[in-house]
Structures are given as structure tokens and as C-alpha cells.
Design a protein around this motif. Structure first.
Motif, PDB file in Angstrom:
ATOM      1  N   SER A 144      53.049  21.354  43.783  1.00  0.00           N
ATOM      2  CA  SER A 144      52.282  22.510  43.880  1.00  0.00           C
ATOM      3  C   SER A 144      53.144  23.823  43.932  1.00  0.00           C
ATOM      4  O   SER A 144      54.057  23.910  44.568  1.00  0.00           O
ATOM      5  N   VAL A 146      52.511  26.508  44.992  1.00  0.00           N
ATOM      6  CA  VAL A 146      52.487  27.187  46.136  1.00  0.00           C
ATOM      7  C   VAL A 146      53.600  26.843  47.189  1.00  0.00           C
ATOM      8  O   VAL A 146      53.862  27.594  48.167  1.00  0.00           O
ATOM      9  N   LYS A 169      48.297  23.751  40.543  1.00  0.00           N
ATOM     10  CA  LYS A 169      47.898  25.127  41.326  1.00  0.00           C
ATOM     11  C   LYS A 169      48.237  26.247  40.581  1.00  0.00           C
ATOM     12  O   LYS A 169      48.632  27.085  41.148  1.00  0.00           O
ATOM     13  N   LEU A 172      46.869  29.919  41.265  1.00  0.00           N
ATOM     14  CA  LEU A 172      47.256  30.823  42.445  1.00  0.00           C
ATOM     15  C   LEU A 172      48.454  31.557  42.273  1.00  0.00           C
ATOM     16  O   LEU A 172      49.088  32.135  43.008  1.00  0.00           O
TER      17      LEU A 172
ATOM     18  N   VAL B 146      46.491  25.367  51.892  1.00  0.00           N
ATOM     19  CA  VAL B 146      46.526  24.828  50.345  1.00  0.00           C
ATOM     20  C   VAL B 146      46.677  23.296  50.455  1.00  0.00           C
ATOM     21  O   VAL B 146      46.344  22.930  49.171  1.00  0.00           O
ATOM     22  N   LYS B 169      49.067  30.586  55.291  1.00  0.00           N
ATOM     23  CA  LYS B 169      48.386  30.829  53.933  1.00  0.00           C
ATOM     24  C   LYS B 169      46.988  30.824  54.028  1.00  0.00           C
ATOM     25  O   LYS B 169      46.008  30.498  53.012  1.00  0.00           O
ATOM     26  N   LEU B 172      44.771  32.274  51.268  1.00  0.00           N
ATOM     27  CA  LEU B 172      44.223  31.933  49.959  1.00  0.00           C
ATOM     28  C   LEU B 172      43.226  30.971  50.386  1.00  0.00           C
ATOM     29  O   LEU B 172      42.712  30.280  49.350  1.00  0.00           O
ATOM     30  N   THR B 176      40.745  28.157  47.281  1.00  0.00           N
ATOM     31  CA  THR B 176      40.827  26.931  47.550  1.00  0.00           C
ATOM     32  C   THR B 176      39.624  26.100  47.973  1.00  0.00           C
ATOM     33  O   THR B 176      38.637  26.686  48.345  1.00  0.00           O
TER      34      THR B 176
END
Lengths: 224, 224
Positions: A144, A146, A169, A172, B146, B169, B172, B176
Motif C-alpha cells: 500500500s 500509504v 491504494k 490516496l 487504512v 491516519k 483518510l 476508505t
């Protein structure tokens, strides 16, 4: 010191005994003309979601089987079972990775089903699964974005050992501090031959490309 | 079968020898009046970033020291060093977790510095570090939302063993599919006593609450 030497010796034994069974698994896959892949990534990288998005695109062309590795629970196998493909859950009961013996034990479940592609989703862990050959044709990393662009340099073993990395992902990207140029450069510095795909399982971007490549890999394997 | 029994025996030896050293570390921390915490989370959960955001809020009130655990590289320790706190990098050289002996080896580096709070950031791994007591007062989980709300149920050991979880996080969340009600319920089902903080290291939300709680924990420990 004595105990330390004994520990190292036992770990070496575990790995070499794992490698022997992995070679037997690999011979079995070759004989069955089945491409086996070992999918590795951190918890929450999106391994199961990637499978959910990939399966419908593959199933038109080939028979797919799935092994789901988890420490506890059958959550992931339940999700995959909805796609009507043969799926077997392996619970490691605390163990941090799959090994070749666990995989060997469930192979009879796929017997006679004409599986072209066996997808083995490993336990969510970017470290330990890198050391354990399951007999797969190659390893697939799911990362990911992130998680951050420093991850390849911090976990180089798996990047060195994999054939392909799916950066997930991507939707994002703009909302994180990830630098995709650094990410790609660091991955290629560790492994210049690795194939990189950038996808978003959420908006579907990049999935077609990744799936086409995977289909081609199955074709190449079966024609060899 | 024989080799398997030997493997189990050696693993049990490793754990019990780790526990013995952990108790010695704990006694050392008690004697130094230093609260030691063991920060555990997946790669990219935001452990180092949380430290970067927490340190400036703590440093006004106390002396903080940091141990950075990583497989390779000193990337994280370099980031922390910018905050002018004593920081030591431990590279495990492939190992998937810190152990109490590695920690013991670097403790002399903090000697005489009047450390009130020692933050030990473990290797990025939600599985293996859960089993290795370092002598800390308690474990802290950092989980990026996430990663998904199914993570507590899939990795229950660490949630059972921790005193607090920082859900990071949070900025976000809307982007998600994470269900925060499920996340909280599953965490509390595993460990009803765990303290949950929801933070965003990006926009700063929740950091004040988390840091105040941590300061209070240091105070409680030092007054005991």
C-alpha cells in the motif's frame, strides 16, 4: 554462546527442511501445469482485495485456486469463497508465515480440479514470509503506497526476492506524503528486474494491466 | 517428528531466556525511574511519524530517549535525531523483532541522562514482536486505519497484550471503506481494558489527548 549456536543450527535446519519440501511442491506444480504464486505484504496492504478484483478478470480464461494464509480466522477465505473458486484456509495458529509443509498438506484439496493458477496469499507480514520458499514460481509483493516510500529500503529482502510488486491504494496518493519517484527508484535499486504495477482496487485503475500480465505469465508457464 | 520436537523446545528456550532478560531490563528501568514503552505496528502504520509529532509535546516536561528497531537502515533514527533527543538504532540484520538482549545491550548509552520516558520503536511487524517482552512497562500499538477494520480480529495476540492502541491516519477515514464502529468493537472484544486513541499525524487531531495521557502515565509510574 552454546545455546546461541544451537539456535542458529535449528533455524538453519528449519530453513533447509522447508526448502526440500518447497522443491517437491514445485515439482508437483510443474507436473500439474499449474502456476503457483506467493503473495506477500503487510497487514492491510490490500492482498485479499486485490484478489477479489483480480479473480473476476481471470476466471473467464482459466481455473484459479486460492490458499489463504492467516494466523487466526477464516475472514479472507470467506471473502474469496464468494467468487466460487476453490479456496482453502490455512491458519498458522500464531505463526508469522506459511511454510512449504503447510502448503503441501492442502494440495490434495485442489487435485483433479484443473487449476491453472494457484494464488497463495501469505500471512500479513513483510518480513518473515520473505525467507520461506513455498515452491511457488515467483513471489508477488502487494504494498500500500500509504505505508510510505521508505518501505523498499527498510524491507529489502522481500523486494530482492520478488518478481513483481503491485503498488496499491494509488487513489490516496495526493492525500499522503508519499513520493512515487523515490518509491520506484528505491525498488529498482534493490531489484532492477522487478516489474512494478500501480493500481487502485478502489477505483479500478491499473487492474487491467496487472491482470493481463498475470494471464500472460500463466500462458508462458504452461507453454514451457 | 523428532526434529519438530527439538524445534519447539528451542523456541521455548529462546522465549524463556528472553523473558529472564526482560525482567532484568524491567528492574533496571524501575531503578532508573524510567517508563519504558514498546511501540508495535505494521510497516507504515506511522510509528516514527507519531514519535516525531509526540516528542515536541513531551520534551517540555520530561527527558525522552528513543530506541529505533529496524531490520536494516538508520532512516528512522536519523529522523528522530533531528529532535535532539538521545536515540540509538538497533539493526536486527534480518530479524523480525527486537528482543530483550538487544535492548539490554544499548541501555548503557542512556546511562546518566535522566531519561523519564524511553520509547522503544519495534521492527515494523504486527505479528512477531507481540511475543517478545523487552522489559517495557506496557506495549503501544500503532494501527493505520487504512489497513482496515478487520485487523484486530486477524492479529489478536498483540491487541490482547497491549495497554493502548493509537489509531492513526484518521484524516483518510472518509476515503476508505473502514468502519470505525467495527474497529472499536473488535478491539474491545479482544481487550476490554485497552485505551483507544484516534489521531491524525497529518492534521494533528487527537495528538494532544494521546500525549497528555502518556505524560500522565509517566507521572503515575514515577510516583509509584
Amino acid at each position: 554462546m552454546e545455546s546461541n549456536r544451537r539456535e542458529i543450527e535449528v533455524m538453519a535446519n528449519i530453513l533447509s527442511s522447508n526448502d526440500r519440501q518447497a522443491d517437491l511442491n514445485r515439482a508437483h506444480f510443474r507436473k500439474s501445469n499449474c502456476l503457483a504464486i506467493n503473495v506477500i505484504g503487510s497487514p492491510g496492504a490490500g492482498k485479499t482485495t486485490l484478489l477479489e478484483k483480480t479473480l473476476p478478470l481471470l476466471m473467464l480464461n482459466m481455473q484459479v485456486g486460492v490458499i489463504e494464509g492467516d494466523i487466526f480466522t477464516s475472514k479472507d477465505a470467506d471473502r474469496i469463497a464468494a467468487y466460487k473458486v476453490p479456496v482453502i484456509q490455512i491458519n498458522t495458529g500464531g505463526g508469522c508465515h506459511l511454510d512449504s509443509k503447510m502448503v503441501n498438506k492442502v494440495l490434495p484439496e485442489f487435485e483433479g480440479k484443473g487449476i491453472d493458477l494457484l494464488i497463495i496469499e501469505n500471512v500479513g507480514n513483510l518480513v518473515c514470509p520473505a525467507d520461506f520458499d513455498l515452491g511457488e514460481a515467483f513471489k508477488v509483493i502487494v504494498l500500500s503506497i500509504v505505508e510510505g516510500d521508505d518501505k523498499p529500503a527498510k524491507y529489502p529482502v522481500i523486494f530482492r526476492n520478488a518478481k513483481v510488486v503491485v503498488l496499491n491504494k494509488m487513489d490516496l496518493e495526493a492525500l499522503t506524503d508519499v513520493n512515487m519517484d523515490n518509491m520506484r527508484q528505491d525498488i529498482l535499486a534493490i531489484n532492477p528486474d522487478i516489474r512494478i504495477f500501480e493500481v487502485s482496487c478502489r477505483n479500478g485503475n491499473g487492474l487491467e494491466e496487472w491482470t493481463s500480465w498475470l494471464k500472460q505469465e500463466v500462458g508462458n508457464y504452461q507453454n514451457n
